[in-house]
Design a protein around this motif. Structure first.
Motif, mmCIF file in Angstrom:
data_model
loop_
_atom_site.group_PDB
_atom_site.id
_atom_site.type_symbol
_atom_site.label_atom_id
_atom_site.label_comp_id
_atom_site.label_asym_id
_atom_site.label_seq_id
_atom_site.Cartn_x
_atom_site.Cartn_y
_atom_site.Cartn_z
ATOM 1 N N TRP A 13 0.856 -1.179 0.000
ATOM 2 C CA TRP A 13 0.000 0.000 0.000
ATOM 3 C C TRP A 13 0.892 1.228 0.000
ATOM 4 O O TRP A 13 1.848 1.315 0.768
ATOM 5 C CB TRP A 13 -0.888 0.017 1.234
ATOM 6 C CG TRP A 13 -1.650 1.292 1.388
ATOM 7 C CD1 TRP A 13 -1.346 2.331 2.229
ATOM 8 C CD2 TRP A 13 -2.819 1.687 0.679
ATOM 9 N NE1 TRP A 13 -2.271 3.330 2.086
ATOM 10 C CE2 TRP A 13 -3.190 2.971 1.143
ATOM 11 C CE3 TRP A 13 -3.600 1.084 -0.301
ATOM 12 C CZ2 TRP A 13 -4.293 3.646 0.647
ATOM 13 C CZ3 TRP A 13 -4.698 1.757 -0.787
ATOM 14 C CH2 TRP A 13 -5.042 3.026 -0.311
ATOM 15 N N GLN A 14 0.578 2.163 -0.859
ATOM 16 C CA GLN A 14 1.284 3.439 -0.889
ATOM 17 C C GLN A 14 0.249 4.542 -0.764
ATOM 18 O O GLN A 14 -0.608 4.704 -1.634
ATOM 19 C CB GLN A 14 2.071 3.593 -2.186
ATOM 20 C CG GLN A 14 2.834 4.894 -2.246
ATOM 21 C CD GLN A 14 3.613 5.034 -3.541
ATOM 22 O OE1 GLN A 14 3.692 4.124 -4.354
ATOM 23 N NE2 GLN A 14 4.195 6.197 -3.738
ATOM 24 N N ASP A 15 0.320 5.277 0.346
ATOM 25 C CA ASP A 15 -0.584 6.392 0.568
ATOM 26 C C ASP A 15 -0.360 7.436 -0.527
ATOM 27 O O ASP A 15 0.766 7.625 -0.995
ATOM 28 C CB ASP A 15 -0.311 6.997 1.949
ATOM 29 C CG ASP A 15 -1.362 8.001 2.332
ATOM 30 O OD1 ASP A 15 -2.517 7.594 2.551
ATOM 31 O OD2 ASP A 15 -1.021 9.201 2.391
ATOM 32 N N GLY A 17 -0.298 10.496 -0.251
ATOM 33 C CA GLY A 17 0.645 11.492 0.250
ATOM 34 C C GLY A 17 0.305 12.933 -0.081
ATOM 35 O O GLY A 17 1.191 13.780 -0.130
ATOM 36 N N TRP A 28 -9.431 9.137 2.534
ATOM 37 C CA TRP A 28 -8.086 8.618 2.287
ATOM 38 C C TRP A 28 -7.997 8.114 0.864
ATOM 39 O O TRP A 28 -9.003 7.824 0.236
ATOM 40 C CB TRP A 28 -7.673 7.528 3.278
ATOM 41 C CG TRP A 28 -8.625 6.371 3.441
ATOM 42 C CD1 TRP A 28 -9.550 6.208 4.424
ATOM 43 C CD2 TRP A 28 -8.745 5.223 2.598
ATOM 44 N NE1 TRP A 28 -10.235 5.034 4.239
ATOM 45 C CE2 TRP A 28 -9.755 4.395 3.133
ATOM 46 C CE3 TRP A 28 -8.093 4.792 1.443
ATOM 47 C CZ2 TRP A 28 -10.132 3.193 2.556
ATOM 48 C CZ3 TRP A 28 -8.468 3.583 0.865
ATOM 49 C CH2 TRP A 28 -9.473 2.807 1.426
ATOM 50 N N GLU A 29 -6.758 8.054 0.365
ATOM 51 C CA GLU A 29 -6.531 7.512 -0.972
ATOM 52 C C GLU A 29 -5.100 7.001 -1.080
ATOM 53 O O GLU A 29 -4.212 7.425 -0.351
ATOM 54 C CB GLU A 29 -6.812 8.544 -2.057
ATOM 55 C CG GLU A 29 -5.878 9.720 -2.061
ATOM 56 C CD GLU A 29 -6.137 10.679 -3.215
ATOM 57 O OE1 GLU A 29 -6.204 10.230 -4.378
ATOM 58 O OE2 GLU A 29 -6.254 11.874 -2.932
ATOM 59 N N GLY A 30 -4.943 6.056 -1.967
ATOM 60 C CA GLY A 30 -3.621 5.483 -2.174
ATOM 61 C C GLY A 30 -3.661 4.452 -3.278
ATOM 62 O O GLY A 30 -4.619 4.372 -4.040
ATOM 63 N N GLN A 47 -5.835 1.957 -7.817
ATOM 64 C CA GLN A 47 -6.027 3.150 -7.002
ATOM 65 C C GLN A 47 -7.279 2.966 -6.162
ATOM 66 O O GLN A 47 -8.296 2.464 -6.650
ATOM 67 C CB GLN A 47 -6.180 4.386 -7.871
ATOM 68 C CG GLN A 47 -6.395 5.653 -7.045
ATOM 69 C CD GLN A 47 -6.863 6.830 -7.868
ATOM 70 O OE1 GLN A 47 -7.518 6.662 -8.885
ATOM 71 N NE2 GLN A 47 -6.536 8.009 -7.421
#
Length: 118
Positions: A13-15, A17, A28-30, A47
């Motif tokens: 998982w990559q936020d 940011g 939230w999204e990532g 995504q």
């Protein structure tokens, strides 16, 4: 993440940011990327974005494949949608088709049959 791991689709998982959300409703999204395949293009991902509805209670969740929509990313999207519809009531929007959450499994079976026939 555990559900994907159990399905044999480990992901990282990559936020996103962002210092400021693209819209006030976004919670939230990532991005999810397959974890165990170094050959996967870094631009191929799923995504995810969670948001509050404009009115009332609940939430919305957008899942979208970026990059090459290969079999693995499609399977990640399918597992996520399956788990979400099993855990939460509501409607699904697949492409341009709205599917009541309880109808997801029947839709999935039809989709698998049509893929095999192609």
């Amino acid at each position: 993440m555990d559900e994907l791991e159990q399905a044999g689709l480990p992901c990282t998982w990559q936020d996103a940011g962002r210092s400021v959300a693209i819209h006030p409703a976004v919670q939230w999204e990532g991005a999810l990327r397959p974890a165990d395949d170094p050959s996967v293009n870094k631009d191929n991902l799923v995504q995810a974005m969670a948001y509050r509805p404009p009115e009332g209670q609940g939430f919305g969740l957008m899942l979208r494949v970026f990059g090459v929509q290969d079999r693995r990313l499609s399977r990640i999207l399918e597992v996520l949608a399956d788990r979400i519809t099993q855990c939460f009531s509501g409607n699904c929007l697949v492409g341009t088709t709205i599917i009541p959450g309880r109808e997801w499994e029947r839709w999935l079976v039809r989709e698998h049959r049509s893929r095999r026939e192609r």
